[in-house]
Design an enzyme around this catalytic site. Structure first.
Site, PDB file in Angstrom:
ATOM      1  N   SER A 110       0.793  -1.217   0.000  1.00 12.42           N
ATOM      2  CA  SER A 110       0.000   0.000   0.000  1.00 12.42           C
ATOM      3  C   SER A 110       0.835   1.282   0.000  1.00 12.42           C
ATOM      4  CB  SER A 110      -0.960   0.003   1.184  1.00 12.42           C
ATOM      5  OG  SER A 110      -0.258  -0.216   2.372  1.00 12.42           O
ATOM      6  N   THR A 111       2.113   1.191   0.303  1.00  8.36           N
ATOM      7  CA  THR A 111       2.950   2.392   0.273  1.00  8.36           C
ATOM      8  C   THR A 111       4.265   2.090  -0.440  1.00  8.36           C
ATOM      9  OG1 THR A 111       3.967   1.868   2.401  1.00  8.36           O
ATOM     10  CG2 THR A 111       2.010   3.262   2.450  1.00  8.36           C
TER      11      THR A 111
END
Length: 189
Positions: A11-12
């Site tokens: 997600s990052t």
């Protein structure tokens, strides 16, 4: 020939796909789609591409359930779509797979719990709205203009020399809001 196709996501940007990639290769995934996308992001082009490649009899493999769905209802919907296509699903960490009857049962228990959770949320929301109405509070956004402001604006707009845009700026609203609240028919700039 049935394939095992992997999907890995983080997600990052500061997270890495190494662990997922290694686990997916270890269980025989020859093709792995990788993506770095926020959990809030609705568009996941690699997942969509992966889903286009899957054929009946194939298995979509993920490292963990949360890598595939943004929420439990989202995950359930994706797996239901795969099942309709005749595609199996497997999550390595949770040891869930829909290729066997026991695996399907496990996953459908998750789906039932997700549906139950949605029902509870819906019930709580309805109860909260009913309680607010009982206290005399109407739902929805508060009007941008009160009755006194609407009367003032109507008086101002009777003067053909006053522009709607100027009145809107003065009251801190858009022209559309004025048209909605005041009922101006012919827009004047």
């Amino acid at each position: 020939m049935n394939q095992r196709i992997g999907y890995a996501s983080v997600s990052t940007d500061d997270q890495h796909l190494h662990l997922q990639r290694s686990a997916l290769k270890q269980v025989g995934c020859g093709l792995i789609y990788e993506e770095a996308a926020s959990g809030k992001t609705a568009t996941r082009p690699e997942l969509e591409q992966c889903r286009k490649v899957l054929r009946a009899g194939d298995t979509l493999v993920v490292w963990r359930l949360d890598r595939l769905g943004r929420s439990l209802p989202d995950l359930v919907q994706i797996v239901a779509d795969l099942e309709q296509q005749g595609v199996y699903f497997e999550s390595l960490t949770e040891k869930i797979e829909t290729g066997s009857e026991a695996g399907k049962l496990t996953f459908h228990v998750f789906a039932a719990l997700a549906e139950f959770e949605r029902s509870l949320i819906r019930e709580r929301t309805q109860a909260g709205l009913a309680a607010a109405r009982a206290r005399g509070r109407a739902g929805g956004r508060r009007p941008k203009l009160d009755e006194q402001q609407v009367r003032e604006i109507k008086v101002l707009l009777r003067d053909p020399g006053i522009h709607v845009a100027d009145v809107a700026r003065r009251y801190g609203v858009s022209r559309t809001t004025l048209y909605k609240h005041v009922g101006v028919i012919a827009p004047r700039l």
